[in-house]
Design a protein around this motif. Sequence first.
Motif, PDB file in Angstrom:
ATOM      1  N   ILE A   1       0.812  -1.224   0.000  1.00 32.51           N
ATOM      2  CA  ILE A   1       0.000   0.000   0.000  1.00 32.51           C
ATOM      3  C   ILE A   1       0.843   1.271   0.000  1.00 32.51           C
ATOM      4  O   ILE A   1       0.518   2.249  -0.656  1.00 32.51           O
ATOM      5  N   ASP A   2       1.963   1.251   0.746  1.00 32.20           N
ATOM      6  CA  ASP A   2       2.721   2.485   0.965  1.00 32.20           C
ATOM      7  C   ASP A   2       3.508   2.873  -0.293  1.00 32.20           C
ATOM      8  O   ASP A   2       4.444   2.179  -0.692  1.00 32.20           O
ATOM      9  N   PRO A   3       3.180   3.996  -0.918  1.00 37.48           N
ATOM     10  CA  PRO A   3       3.885   4.366  -2.152  1.00 37.48           C
ATOM     11  C   PRO A   3       5.337   4.745  -1.906  1.00 37.48           C
ATOM     12  O   PRO A   3       6.107   4.850  -2.864  1.00 37.48           O
TER      13      PRO A   3
ATOM     14  N   ALA B   1      -2.002   7.404  15.881  1.00 37.96           N
ATOM     15  CA  ALA B   1      -0.856   7.785  15.046  1.00 37.96           C
ATOM     16  C   ALA B   1      -0.628   6.750  13.942  1.00 37.96           C
ATOM     17  O   ALA B   1      -0.313   7.086  12.796  1.00 37.96           O
ATOM     18  N   LYS B   2      -0.793   5.498  14.285  1.00 41.75           N
ATOM     19  CA  LYS B   2      -0.603   4.444  13.283  1.00 41.75           C
ATOM     20  C   LYS B   2      -1.651   4.565  12.182  1.00 41.75           C
ATOM     21  O   LYS B   2      -1.358   4.393  11.001  1.00 41.75           O
ATOM     22  N   MET B   3      -2.882   4.838  12.577  1.00 37.36           N
ATOM     23  CA  MET B   3      -3.937   4.972  11.569  1.00 37.36           C
ATOM     24  C   MET B   3      -3.687   6.198  10.697  1.00 37.36           C
ATOM     25  O   MET B   3      -3.868   6.155   9.480  1.00 37.36           O
ATOM     26  N   ASP B   4      -3.263   7.275  11.324  1.00 30.04           N
ATOM     27  CA  ASP B   4      -2.949   8.478  10.541  1.00 30.04           C
ATOM     28  C   ASP B   4      -1.869   8.176   9.501  1.00 30.04           C
ATOM     29  O   ASP B   4      -1.934   8.651   8.357  1.00 30.04           O
ATOM     30  N   ALA B   5      -0.898   7.372   9.907  1.00 24.88           N
ATOM     31  CA  ALA B   5       0.185   7.031   8.968  1.00 24.88           C
ATOM     32  C   ALA B   5      -0.355   6.212   7.796  1.00 24.88           C
ATOM     33  O   ALA B   5       0.062   6.405   6.645  1.00 24.88           O
ATOM     34  N   ILE B   6      -1.265   5.297   8.089  1.00 21.49           N
ATOM     35  CA  ILE B   6      -1.851   4.494   6.999  1.00 21.49           C
ATOM     36  C   ILE B   6      -2.633   5.413   6.051  1.00 21.49           C
ATOM     37  O   ILE B   6      -2.567   5.288   4.831  1.00 21.49           O
ATOM     38  N   ILE B   7      -3.361   6.333   6.650  1.00 21.29           N
ATOM     39  CA  ILE B   7      -4.163   7.250   5.830  1.00 21.29           C
ATOM     40  C   ILE B   7      -3.249   8.083   4.925  1.00 21.29           C
ATOM     41  O   ILE B   7      -3.570   8.327   3.757  1.00 21.29           O
ATOM     42  N   GLU B   8      -2.086   8.448   5.445  1.00 19.22           N
ATOM     43  CA  GLU B   8      -1.114   9.146   4.596  1.00 19.22           C
ATOM     44  C   GLU B   8      -0.701   8.278   3.397  1.00 19.22           C
ATOM     45  O   GLU B   8      -0.513   8.779   2.291  1.00 19.22           O
ATOM     46  N   MET B   9      -0.528   6.986   3.654  1.00 21.62           N
ATOM     47  CA  MET B   9      -0.164   6.083   2.547  1.00 21.62           C
ATOM     48  C   MET B   9      -1.240   6.114   1.466  1.00 21.62           C
ATOM     49  O   MET B   9      -0.946   6.241   0.274  1.00 21.62           O
ATOM     50  N   PHE B  10      -2.496   5.960   1.898  1.00 23.64           N
ATOM     51  CA  PHE B  10      -3.580   5.951   0.905  1.00 23.64           C
ATOM     52  C   PHE B  10      -3.640   7.296   0.166  1.00 23.64           C
ATOM     53  O   PHE B  10      -3.832   7.333  -1.046  1.00 23.64           O
TER      54      PHE B  10
ATOM     55  N   MET C   1     -14.348   3.785   1.923  1.00 19.52           N
ATOM     56  CA  MET C   1     -15.354   4.827   2.183  1.00 19.52           C
ATOM     57  C   MET C   1     -15.953   4.647   3.576  1.00 19.52           C
ATOM     58  O   MET C   1     -16.121   5.621   4.327  1.00 19.52           O
ATOM     59  N   GLU C   2     -16.270   3.402   3.942  1.00 20.46           N
ATOM     60  CA  GLU C   2     -16.822   3.157   5.286  1.00 20.46           C
ATOM     61  C   GLU C   2     -15.830   3.571   6.366  1.00 20.46           C
ATOM     62  O   GLU C   2     -16.198   4.183   7.380  1.00 20.46           O
ATOM     63  N   ALA C   3     -14.561   3.208   6.128  1.00 20.51           N
ATOM     64  CA  ALA C   3     -13.519   3.574   7.095  1.00 20.51           C
ATOM     65  C   ALA C   3     -13.410   5.087   7.211  1.00 20.51           C
ATOM     66  O   ALA C   3     -13.259   5.640   8.313  1.00 20.51           O
ATOM     67  N   ALA C   4     -13.485   5.775   6.075  1.00 19.35           N
ATOM     68  CA  ALA C   4     -13.332   7.232   6.059  1.00 19.35           C
ATOM     69  C   ALA C   4     -14.431   7.905   6.873  1.00 19.35           C
ATOM     70  O   ALA C   4     -14.166   8.827   7.668  1.00 19.35           O
ATOM     71  N   VAL C   5     -15.662   7.438   6.682  1.00 12.42           N
ATOM     72  CA  VAL C   5     -16.781   8.013   7.428  1.00 12.42           C
ATOM     73  C   VAL C   5     -16.594   7.760   8.928  1.00 12.42           C
ATOM     74  O   VAL C   5     -16.750   8.661   9.763  1.00 12.42           O
ATOM     75  N   ALA C   6     -16.239   6.532   9.283  1.00 14.78           N
ATOM     76  CA  ALA C   6     -16.082   6.184  10.700  1.00 14.78           C
ATOM     77  C   ALA C   6     -14.946   6.977  11.336  1.00 14.78           C
ATOM     78  O   ALA C   6     -15.075   7.484  12.465  1.00 14.78           O
ATOM     79  N   TYR C   7     -13.837   7.097  10.614  1.00 15.06           N
ATOM     80  CA  TYR C   7     -12.673   7.790  11.180  1.00 15.06           C
ATOM     81  C   TYR C   7     -12.960   9.282  11.352  1.00 15.06           C
ATOM     82  O   TYR C   7     -12.537   9.900  12.333  1.00 15.06           O
ATOM     83  N   PHE C   8     -13.695   9.826  10.414  1.00 12.47           N
ATOM     84  CA  PHE C   8     -14.092  11.238  10.533  1.00 12.47           C
ATOM     85  C   PHE C   8     -14.995  11.426  11.747  1.00 12.47           C
ATOM     86  O   PHE C   8     -14.790  12.340  12.571  1.00 12.47           O
ATOM     87  N   HIS C   9     -15.983  10.568  11.902  1.00 15.29           N
ATOM     88  CA  HIS C   9     -16.890  10.697  13.046  1.00 15.29           C
ATOM     89  C   HIS C   9     -16.174  10.514  14.363  1.00 15.29           C
ATOM     90  O   HIS C   9     -16.472  11.201  15.343  1.00 15.29           O
ATOM     91  N   ALA C  10     -15.219   9.622  14.407  1.00 21.22           N
ATOM     92  CA  ALA C  10     -14.545   9.308  15.681  1.00 21.22           C
ATOM     93  C   ALA C  10     -13.524  10.360  16.048  1.00 21.22           C
ATOM     94  O   ALA C  10     -13.366  10.694  17.225  1.00 21.22           O
ATOM     95  N   THR C  11     -12.804  10.865  15.040  1.00 12.76           N
ATOM     96  CA  THR C  11     -11.643  11.733  15.343  1.00 12.76           C
ATOM     97  C   THR C  11     -11.828  13.158  14.840  1.00 12.76           C
ATOM     98  O   THR C  11     -11.031  14.037  15.198  1.00 12.76           O
ATOM     99  N   GLY C  12     -12.807  13.367  13.993  1.00  9.95           N
ATOM    100  CA  GLY C  12     -12.969  14.692  13.390  1.00  9.95           C
ATOM    101  C   GLY C  12     -11.992  14.956  12.258  1.00  9.95           C
ATOM    102  O   GLY C  12     -12.019  16.025  11.640  1.00  9.95           O
ATOM    103  N   LYS C  13     -11.116  13.975  11.952  1.00  8.49           N
ATOM    104  CA  LYS C  13     -10.104  14.181  10.909  1.00  8.49           C
ATOM    105  C   LYS C  13     -10.700  13.875   9.536  1.00  8.49           C
ATOM    106  O   LYS C  13     -11.255  12.802   9.311  1.00  8.49           O
ATOM    107  N   ARG C  14     -10.529  14.794   8.613  1.00  9.78           N
ATOM    108  CA  ARG C  14     -11.187  14.713   7.307  1.00  9.78           C
ATOM    109  C   ARG C  14     -10.333  14.080   6.222  1.00  9.78           C
ATOM    110  O   ARG C  14     -10.801  13.864   5.094  1.00  9.78           O
ATOM    111  N   LYS C  15      -9.064  13.833   6.478  1.00  7.35           N
ATOM    112  CA  LYS C  15      -8.156  13.507   5.379  1.00  7.35           C
ATOM    113  C   LYS C  15      -8.654  12.318   4.550  1.00  7.35           C
ATOM    114  O   LYS C  15      -8.779  12.391   3.318  1.00  7.35           O
TER     115      LYS C  15
END
Lengths: 630, 630
Positions: A38-40, A93-102, A141-155
């Motif tokens: 996954i990680d470019p 922090a780990k999840m944020d790093a994965i989101i950066e990869m995507f 998409m499901e992960a994105a919605v859940a992560y936004f609701h849980a953390t407020g992070k939109r990335k």
Amino acid sequence: MPDVDVRGFWGERIDAVADRTAMILYDRCVAAGMFDQIDPARPVPPVKMPWHMRADGTPDTVNVQMFWDSDVAKVIETAAYALYRKPNADLEAKMDAIIEMFAGLQQPDGYMNSWFVRMQPGHRWTNLRDCHELYCAGHLMEAAVAYFHATGKRKLLDVMCRYADHIDETFGPKPGQKPGYCGHEEIELALIRLGRATGEQRYLDLARYFIEQRGQQPHYFDVEAAARGVDPAQWRHKTYTYNQSHLPVREQGKVVGHAVRAMYLYSGMADVATEFGDDSLTDALNRLWEDLTSKQMYVTGGIGPAASNEGFTDYYDLPNESAYAETCAAVALMMWASRMLGRGPDRRYADIMEQALYNGALSGLSIDGSRFFYDNPLESRGCHHRWSWHRCPCCPPNIARTVTAIGSYMYGISADGIAVHLYGASTARLSAGATAVTLRQETDYPADGRVDVTIGLDRPARFTLSLRMPGWCGQAAVTLNGEAVPMVENGDGYLHLAREWKDGDTIALDLPMPVRALHAHPAVKADLGRVAIARGPLIYCAEEVDNAADLNALIVPEDLSAAKTVPVPDLGGAVAIDLPVRREQWPQREGRLYDDHPPEYATMTARLIPYHLWDNREPGEMLVWIRGGR
Amino acid sequence: MPDVDVRGFWGERIDAVADRTAMILYDRCVAAGMFDQIDPARPVPPVKMPWHMRADGTPDTVNVQMFWDSDVAKVIETAAYALYRKPNADLEAKMDAIIEMFAGLQQPDGYMNSWFVRMQPGHRWTNLRDCHELYCAGHLMEAAVAYFHATGKRKLLDVMCRYADHIDETFGPKPGQKPGYCGHEEIELALIRLGRATGEQRYLDLARYFIEQRGQQPHYFDVEAAARGVDPAQWRHKTYTYNQSHLPVREQGKVVGHAVRAMYLYSGMADVATEFGDDSLTDALNRLWEDLTSKQMYVTGGIGPAASNEGFTDYYDLPNESAYAETCAAVALMMWASRMLGRGPDRRYADIMEQALYNGALSGLSIDGSRFFYDNPLESRGCHHRWSWHRCPCCPPNIARTVTAIGSYMYGISADGIAVHLYGASTARLSAGATAVTLRQETDYPADGRVDVTIGLDRPARFTLSLRMPGWCGQAAVTLNGEAVPMVENGDGYLHLAREWKDGDTIALDLPMPVRALHAHPAVKADLGRVAIARGPLIYCAEEVDNAADLNALIVPEDLSAAKTVPVPDLGGAVAIDLPVRREQWPQREGRLYDDHPPEYATMTARLIPYHLWDNREPGEMLVWIRGGR
């Protein structure tokens, strides 16, 4: 996602996932090499990577998988709910790093899929039938919605909206667009979720398009295969029933093919039916619901008996020992049932949602949250055990995200009311139309059928509170502020209390939980002459550790009045059932294969435990359908 | 072959084969194109030949088969016994013509196999593992002996002795000889039979060599494959257990692989043990016998549950509906049991011989001798029926030759006595040492357990008459010339009457035939909580035509004292059992898959018929193991 603070039975389960499972899932994705794909920022890995050691000491390899994006997505979704439950800076922090990869994977046009960006570039959208491409997008998409609701992070949400926009441009009826859909359904329900979260109607419309397009002629998967220069008949699954594209969805009446795919499709159909008020879809859904639940479902809510297609076979073909009954499939049935409640409460759906949840789905996760079942047989000779990981790691994050999101399955809300679908100790902050309502449940459910509900309101308000009267409980008793409430049946299995509610109003439910013997339809050959013991929503089983081996020698009496319930400390205080039974014995056999002597019978007390808790202690035999005697 | 004039039950069966089956077998060999392959006067056929029309009207093809010589051989053997029973000039002329074909095939060095002479010349003896080459030779040897005994014609016998001589030169331990043996056993027992018929010791020695050589290292099939330039591991059956060459025969203890092959091997071993007085082989045979009959045999005497290897799987794996239980395998078990009696009477073997004969073997042939079962399940949902022919036509001539040769299974003779292994109306002319004895049985067996035996002698003579007391009959009663004979047990299950016999001496046996319920070993999961009803040597079953559909709703009581026996005219007067049973009913189900309501029970009289007679009337469900109740 409703704001529900869960305690009690489910609270402990959520804590186990938040404290342990979420990080285990992350660690195992690392160990599987998923981020190498996954990680470019990393070198492109080979398709075959070293994996683990075989029992004989030689190294085994694993193929990089084109659906790994979806597994990581479900880990992010699980982590989101875990973070919502309790802060965990390391996990976040780990999840944020994965989101950066995507985010780094995303192409200028919005496309984003690690397999087709890195492993097989230039081949995007050429094999929707097999490559899980839109499926991966859906889970992200499901992960994105859940992560936004849980953390407020939109990335991730922003990334997935851009990707959704790209998909919306790519697929559709217009010239230059592809009239396709995914071989593994998921995008449909995910687009509904994304549309609801963002208010973007185009996403809802696209979900509907994918649903409508499925199974139309000329068949997209035929056309697509021909475009690849491949004979569509040369396909290992052979029939489009495998992915439910054999017919347009409104013409489908038999539940067929891969079980998870089927449930995800029907979930998407139910969401579209709700969003668009489409009764013609609801008609098809009701036919499919009846087909599944009256002819093709295990008593645990497990579905899909066959390993060969991870799915359905013939009516009443429900073998116990070889049952596939994938954890993901029970989770997906629960998802479908939950969505069938989108147009209003109905016990037909909520009862099955609870049955699948407490039995065939929850069995997929050990008490401590560290081990998993992929397939969930209803009988074991002692060789089926929980494992710590799997080459196809779909089930662990699927049950983990479901357990942590349990609050979202408990209630239904509408403009004029609140429906309680599932009972469990919790405090929910809900809205009935414009009215904010706090609904507090105090209960030991599912160990006990007493539920005390307290209403919290800033000011008195008129709305309907609908309480599910479970089909398994016979006659429930309900009091409102200490006064007995008459049971009025309107056919949907809910007690509807329409009144002006005041802060502090209390409702007490008494849901009787006698020990019951369930009999399968006589066409289910595997269960002939056998009974499944149940109490409340829980299906029970016998384990070797409590009853010695040879569980098929046990014979349950017709009269269960001598059954006793006992809390078991080493199963977290779960309620066991101690039941006097006969044990068949053959003292005169002397090894003879066939013999005139009838068996003799000893009496003993068998201990049965909730099915979902099996294989949490000493390994051994397990049996759900126990022989019944008269 | 003993000179036995068979009447009664078996007499009718032999007449059906002589009058009908023998010519049917011939006609179907013609229709299958077998003589196009065998007759050297015809053009060599293509490997794929037109065969029959499919249901959709398109022509199907059949491969010319490398084992067709063996099928034709069994037809000749059947015809031989039919001609011995009654003259039939047409049938005899047809057999003579086939024998001319085989004679014409024979090569100057004695070799004779239609496949390797005509279809694949130049490849003889290069693939003993797969090509059935010695197997075909064996069946032709058996046919030759039978045809010579029946007609006095030596032609086929001479051809086969020349071929046997060639085989004896080709195989053996000497330089230039091949240390091989056949992948499908048969040549071993055939060489014994040919040796006994001709007095040629070399044939007995060669049979012993093939037995001794099996499973030795280096493995002949590995060496042979390498010589063909083929990897021995690239073999579809994968393991040498398939053909019982995984170990030297004395080291074998588990019955494995293809069922017919296994039984033919053990038959050959038993013959060699008898001929050479080899107790070390007998030890292995006893282990294998115990293994088969205590863990791997259906109650019908059917063996080999799996279609995949036409053979054995795991201990106690005896599924009823999917039972393969090939007719040939039950015939072969009977052959093995018969040969285990070669060293003296023993009920362990004779009881099983009778069990396989009357149930799993005889079921292979319809009452009128015109239709056949290949596989013999113990349960059918209504779709398993007798057929008129099969692509692999081994079973029809195998059961036909067995039925017509029944007289050769009934008696054992030795220097000082005669043993009666099977009862049945008949007159046998036997020799106890130098004494010619006529032994006449008058009986309705197996319909009734009364057997009257009359001794015919030219002059009084001393010998032992040993009468089998079947294991199923409990306590038999025997009178000699009207006087009760005390039952003396010497452990072999036979009553031994050693005395000076006079012409006209009579023995009356009364073998009680109560209706019995057999219980399977509890490790046989398929039979748990079920009983098989038996009477005398016959296993019974329920058919839909007598009991309506849904036979799994029937529940047999523990007490069978109300059972009645009734002759059934449309089953040739066979004895049916009418038994009061309960029928499970589910009046309150309303289609529900799982339900709290227990079943209700109606009472009815079930009719059971002998298993071997099923599917001779209206097609429908069938069930051997019926649910038992307490």
